[in-house]
Design a protein around this motif. Structure first.
Motif, mmCIF file in Angstrom:
data_model
loop_
_atom_site.group_PDB
_atom_site.id
_atom_site.type_symbol
_atom_site.label_atom_id
_atom_site.label_comp_id
_atom_site.label_asym_id
_atom_site.label_seq_id
_atom_site.Cartn_x
_atom_site.Cartn_y
_atom_site.Cartn_z
ATOM 1 N N ARG A 89 -8.389 -9.869 9.341
ATOM 2 C CA ARG A 89 -8.374 -8.848 10.403
ATOM 3 C C ARG A 89 -8.273 -9.472 11.793
ATOM 4 O O ARG A 89 -7.835 -8.821 12.732
ATOM 5 C CB ARG A 89 -9.587 -7.938 10.322
ATOM 6 C CG ARG A 89 -9.555 -7.188 9.032
ATOM 7 C CD ARG A 89 -10.240 -5.881 8.940
ATOM 8 N NE ARG A 89 -10.085 -5.485 7.546
ATOM 9 C CZ ARG A 89 -9.067 -4.785 7.075
ATOM 10 N NH1 ARG A 89 -8.134 -4.336 7.887
ATOM 11 N NH2 ARG A 89 -8.967 -4.519 5.801
ATOM 12 N N ARG A 97 2.884 -2.614 10.454
ATOM 13 C CA ARG A 97 2.847 -2.366 9.015
ATOM 14 C C ARG A 97 2.922 -3.720 8.302
ATOM 15 O O ARG A 97 3.468 -4.682 8.839
ATOM 16 C CB ARG A 97 4.022 -1.484 8.602
ATOM 17 C CG ARG A 97 3.968 -0.072 9.193
ATOM 18 C CD ARG A 97 5.182 0.734 8.759
ATOM 19 N NE ARG A 97 6.421 0.033 9.089
ATOM 20 C CZ ARG A 97 7.536 0.082 8.364
ATOM 21 N NH1 ARG A 97 7.586 0.806 7.268
ATOM 22 N NH2 ARG A 97 8.605 -0.590 8.729
ATOM 23 N N ASP A 131 4.337 0.585 -1.639
ATOM 24 C CA ASP A 131 3.544 1.568 -0.888
ATOM 25 C C ASP A 131 2.538 0.868 0.038
ATOM 26 O O ASP A 131 2.266 1.332 1.145
ATOM 27 C CB ASP A 131 2.829 2.547 -1.838
ATOM 28 C CG ASP A 131 1.861 1.836 -2.761
ATOM 29 O OD1 ASP A 131 2.300 0.862 -3.414
ATOM 30 O OD2 ASP A 131 0.685 2.222 -2.816
ATOM 31 N N LEU A 132 2.014 -0.271 -0.392
ATOM 32 C CA LEU A 132 1.095 -1.024 0.479
ATOM 33 C C LEU A 132 1.828 -1.640 1.665
ATOM 34 O O LEU A 132 1.282 -1.730 2.767
ATOM 35 C CB LEU A 132 0.385 -2.116 -0.322
ATOM 36 C CG LEU A 132 -0.647 -1.630 -1.338
ATOM 37 C CD1 LEU A 132 -1.100 -2.771 -2.242
ATOM 38 C CD2 LEU A 132 -1.851 -1.000 -0.631
ATOM 39 N N ARG A 135 1.849 0.370 4.818
ATOM 40 C CA ARG A 135 0.588 0.689 5.508
ATOM 41 C C ARG A 135 0.290 -0.296 6.622
ATOM 42 O O ARG A 135 0.814 -1.398 6.644
ATOM 43 C CB ARG A 135 -0.563 0.676 4.500
ATOM 44 C CG ARG A 135 -0.389 1.718 3.417
ATOM 45 C CD ARG A 135 -1.685 1.905 2.693
ATOM 46 N NE ARG A 135 -1.462 2.547 1.399
ATOM 47 C CZ ARG A 135 -2.394 2.646 0.469
ATOM 48 N NH1 ARG A 135 -3.597 2.133 0.667
ATOM 49 N NH2 ARG A 135 -2.129 3.246 -0.670
ATOM 50 N N ARG A 136 -0.625 0.129 7.508
ATOM 51 C CA ARG A 136 -1.103 -0.748 8.572
ATOM 52 C C ARG A 136 -2.427 -1.382 8.147
ATOM 53 O O ARG A 136 -3.087 -0.890 7.219
ATOM 54 C CB ARG A 136 -1.247 0.039 9.871
ATOM 55 C CG ARG A 136 0.107 0.473 10.413
ATOM 56 C CD ARG A 136 0.050 1.035 11.808
ATOM 57 N NE ARG A 136 1.408 1.113 12.364
ATOM 58 C CZ ARG A 136 2.332 1.996 11.992
ATOM 59 N NH1 ARG A 136 2.059 2.908 11.074
ATOM 60 N NH2 ARG A 136 3.539 1.978 12.533
ATOM 61 N N HIS A 138 -5.522 -1.284 8.981
ATOM 62 C CA HIS A 138 -6.735 -0.489 8.759
ATOM 63 C C HIS A 138 -6.627 0.414 7.536
ATOM 64 O O HIS A 138 -7.606 1.043 7.151
ATOM 65 C CB HIS A 138 -7.075 0.329 10.010
ATOM 66 C CG HIS A 138 -6.111 1.434 10.294
ATOM 67 N ND1 HIS A 138 -4.974 1.258 11.045
ATOM 68 C CD2 HIS A 138 -6.097 2.735 9.905
ATOM 69 C CE1 HIS A 138 -4.305 2.409 11.118
ATOM 70 N NE2 HIS A 138 -4.976 3.319 10.433
ATOM 71 N N GLU A 139 -5.433 0.473 6.943
ATOM 72 C CA GLU A 139 -5.251 1.321 5.757
ATOM 73 C C GLU A 139 -5.281 0.528 4.454
ATOM 74 O O GLU A 139 -4.993 1.086 3.393
ATOM 75 C CB GLU A 139 -3.901 2.066 5.866
ATOM 76 C CG GLU A 139 -3.860 3.005 7.070
ATOM 77 C CD GLU A 139 -2.445 3.472 7.408
ATOM 78 O OE1 GLU A 139 -2.321 4.564 7.984
ATOM 79 O OE2 GLU A 139 -1.474 2.746 7.099
ATOM 80 N N VAL A 140 -5.582 -0.774 4.549
ATOM 81 C CA VAL A 140 -5.654 -1.596 3.333
ATOM 82 C C VAL A 140 -6.971 -2.381 3.309
ATOM 83 O O VAL A 140 -7.663 -2.490 4.317
ATOM 84 C CB VAL A 140 -4.454 -2.582 3.224
ATOM 85 C CG1 VAL A 140 -3.136 -1.841 3.199
ATOM 86 C CG2 VAL A 140 -4.481 -3.618 4.346
ATOM 87 N N SER A 141 -7.281 -2.934 2.130
ATOM 88 C CA SER A 141 -8.512 -3.723 1.977
ATOM 89 C C SER A 141 -8.321 -5.126 2.561
ATOM 90 O O SER A 141 -7.189 -5.565 2.824
ATOM 91 C CB SER A 141 -8.862 -3.837 0.496
ATOM 92 O OG SER A 141 -7.918 -4.685 -0.150
ATOM 93 N N GLN A 144 -6.002 -7.043 0.285
ATOM 94 C CA GLN A 144 -4.589 -6.680 0.449
ATOM 95 C C GLN A 144 -4.026 -7.256 1.740
ATOM 96 O O GLN A 144 -2.903 -7.753 1.781
ATOM 97 C CB GLN A 144 -4.441 -5.159 0.403
ATOM 98 C CG GLN A 144 -4.696 -4.614 -1.002
ATOM 99 C CD GLN A 144 -5.017 -3.130 -1.035
ATOM 100 O OE1 GLN A 144 -5.333 -2.524 -0.012
ATOM 101 N NE2 GLN A 144 -4.931 -2.547 -2.225
#
Ligand code: ADP
Ligand code: ADP
Length: 229
Positions: A89, A97, A131-132, A135-136, A138-141, A144
């Motif tokens: 992070r 993305r 699909d992952l 995502r941005r 904050h939308e994944v673990s 990921q």
């Protein structure tokens, strides 16, 4: 060769956290560097990744002495060195993305035409589904996102990879997947690896040899790369 010679580094010159470290990684070799939290491993990893200027000592990449260190590694060097940090992070731009995060080094080096093929190939290699990729952060673990950070570090096909506690925040199955992705890349490319961490079991299984911090941060002790006098 990736060679560190007598590197001393820190955050104020009176109390260095890295003292007189000498180590080498041969082409294709995987070297683990083991030490407890707070000993200075990340500082040494950042010196090696050209992100932190040492107070003294020499870093040679394939025989070339490094002269420039910056908060952001010089772009030309990113084709030589790939880096993965502990906390994805902090390393990943939260606005991008995952697909653009992985593609960014190709974009930055004017290699846009390679993006579709390389991103697809690397996403599969690190186990990210389409699909992952949309995502941005904050939308994944964390796991990921770390997969995307590894893909990003590999996208310019570096000759050297530095993994600084790459899997410290991850579960066992994600750890195994990321280590396997690194090893597949190394088998295909012949890249060398410096893997920094605190988990001896992991580093011993992963690497050709594991160095212990206390044997490197010499002071009065013997350097492993030099004969005992
Ligand atoms: P490790 O990776 O082994 O946990 P670090 O290299 O992160 O160790 O930290 C080594 C020492 O340097 C610690 O005492 C830490 O508090 C200090 N340190 C790390 N980063 C900074 C910084 N940006 N400014 C000042 N001190 C720092
Ligand atoms: P710029 O926007 O000037 O091209 P970079 O793309 O070099 O900046 O740096 C963007 C991010 O990549 C930063 O967060 C930096 O910490 C990270 N980074 C720096 N050096 C490397 C490297 N050798 N490999 C991978 N990532 C790196």
């Amino acid at each position: 060769m990736l060679e560190l010679h007598d590197i001393t580094a820190g955050y104020d010159s009176r109390t260095p956290v890295v003292r007189n470290v000498t180590l080498t990684v041969a082409p294709g070799e995987a070297v683990g560097l083991l030490g407890p939290s707070g000993c200075g491993k990340s500082t040494l990893a950042r010196v090696t990744a050209l992100l932190h200027r040492p107070d003294s000592g020499t870093l040679l990449l394939d025989g070339e002495p490094v002269r420039r260190w910056r908060h952001r590694a010089p772009r030309a060097h990113r084709t030589v060195l790939g880096v993965v940090f502990q906390q994805p992070r902090l390393a990943a731009d939260p606005r991008l993305r995952l697909t653009d995060l992985i593609a960014e080094p190709l974009r930055a080096t004017g290699r846009r035409d390679e993006i579709p093929h390389s991103v697809g190939e690397l996403a599969a290699a690190v186990g990210l589904t389409p699909d992952l990729l949309d995502r941005r952060p904050h939308e994944v673990s964390d796991g990921q996102l770390q997969r995307a950070c590894l893909a990003r570090a590999l996208v310019l096909r570096p000759r050297w990879l530095i993994c600084d506690e790459m899997t410290a925040m991850l579960d066992a199955s994600t750890t195994a997947a990321l280590v396997a992705a690194v090893e597949n890349y190394r088998a295909a490319s012949g890249a060398g690896l410096l893997a920094v961490g605190h988990d001896q079991l992991l580093l011993d299984r992963w690497c050709d040899r594991t160095l212990h911090w206390d044997d490197l941060a010499v002071g009065a002790k013997t350097k492993p790369d030099q004969p005992t006098r």
